[in-house]
Design an enzyme around this catalytic site. Sequence first.
Site, mmCIF file in Angstrom:
data_model
loop_
_atom_site.group_PDB
_atom_site.id
_atom_site.type_symbol
_atom_site.label_atom_id
_atom_site.label_comp_id
_atom_site.label_asym_id
_atom_site.label_seq_id
_atom_site.Cartn_x
_atom_site.Cartn_y
_atom_site.Cartn_z
ATOM 1 N N ASP A 67 0.815 -1.220 0.000
ATOM 2 C CA ASP A 67 0.000 0.000 0.000
ATOM 3 C C ASP A 67 0.850 1.272 0.000
ATOM 4 O O ASP A 67 2.071 1.226 0.172
ATOM 5 C CB ASP A 67 -0.950 -0.002 1.217
ATOM 6 C CG ASP A 67 -0.257 -0.401 2.519
ATOM 7 O OD1 ASP A 67 0.986 -0.371 2.578
ATOM 8 O OD2 ASP A 67 -0.958 -0.737 3.477
ATOM 9 N N ASN A 136 -7.595 -2.702 14.206
ATOM 10 C CA ASN A 136 -8.976 -3.031 13.846
ATOM 11 C C ASN A 136 -9.024 -4.234 12.898
ATOM 12 O O ASN A 136 -10.042 -4.511 12.292
ATOM 13 C CB ASN A 136 -9.664 -1.810 13.203
ATOM 14 C CG ASN A 136 -8.927 -1.336 11.956
ATOM 15 O OD1 ASN A 136 -7.960 -1.965 11.516
ATOM 16 N ND2 ASN A 136 -9.388 -0.240 11.383
ATOM 17 N N HIS A 138 -7.129 -4.604 10.163
ATOM 18 C CA HIS A 138 -6.826 -4.343 8.757
ATOM 19 C C HIS A 138 -5.536 -5.042 8.326
ATOM 20 O O HIS A 138 -4.614 -5.233 9.112
ATOM 21 C CB HIS A 138 -6.832 -2.846 8.416
ATOM 22 C CG HIS A 138 -5.690 -2.028 8.907
ATOM 23 N ND1 HIS A 138 -5.855 -0.936 9.728
ATOM 24 C CD2 HIS A 138 -4.359 -2.108 8.681
ATOM 25 C CE1 HIS A 138 -4.683 -0.389 9.977
ATOM 26 N NE2 HIS A 138 -3.750 -1.088 9.355
ATOM 27 N N GLU A 143 -9.607 -1.795 5.317
ATOM 28 C CA GLU A 143 -10.285 -1.525 6.574
ATOM 29 C C GLU A 143 -11.503 -2.437 6.745
ATOM 30 O O GLU A 143 -11.962 -3.053 5.776
ATOM 31 C CB GLU A 143 -10.736 -0.049 6.592
ATOM 32 C CG GLU A 143 -9.590 0.954 6.484
ATOM 33 C CD GLU A 143 -8.784 1.100 7.775
ATOM 34 O OE1 GLU A 143 -8.797 0.184 8.627
ATOM 35 O OE2 GLU A 143 -8.137 2.148 7.937
#
Length: 241
Positions: A67, A136, A138, A143
């Site tokens: 990313d 979380n 990811h 996400e």
Amino acid sequence: MEYFISDNIAKINCLIGTEIKKLISEKPNAVLGFATGSTPLGAYKELINLYKKSEIDFSEVITFNLDEYVGLEQTDPNSYRYFMDYNLFNHINIPKKNTHVPNGCAADLQHECIEYENMIKKAGGVDLQILGIGHNGHIGFNEPGTPFNSITHVVDLDERTRKANSRFFSTVDEVPGRAISMGIKTIMMSRKIILIVFGEDKADIIKEALTGKITEQVPASVLQLHPNVSVYMDDKAASKL
Ligand code: GLP
């Protein structure tokens, strides 16, 4: 899924280095998928050590990063291109043209995503993908709620992710709101995945991801469906498993 759990992070990084060394010795033009974040830094240091000891030759290796932030130039110290150059690529003999990080400053971001996905395909797919995990759940910048069939795409970053990553910026407002990320499907197409998880703060999410329900609300839970995942954890991250 294979687990390696130890209280010795240096030993874990050494094992990861050995696994990558073995792959490259068997396949000198291996395609590696790299992650950023603090977790894989020790493994990258180990790769540099192995290179310096002439135990790995990166001259034919090809890499794709997961990313990149949208809007940060490659020269920005917070860009993931800069991170990879600074922490790994500048210290090994990989030709820069063989290293790929999405261009978060592309004029046409959608086109950049399609091109990135095509480049991975043209290279023959990723042989070994390194992954970390966000609080979380990811993976990459996928996400919670990201479809499992997603390919490289532009994502809006979760406020929790921006806050967690603000430690590298002066203020949270400076953290870009968007990023380009390989999709969940892109990641799942890798032939082998190494997931690295360190620290007590990751204990809850890793338990949920690896033993809980497989759901798009916990992106890393998809890894339960992958046939070839090795999870390298310290004892603190593994404390709730
Ligand atoms: C970022 C990256 C992820 C990484 C995560 C966790 O959001 N996009 O690839 O796994 O941070 O980072 P850390 O390893 O610093 O906890």
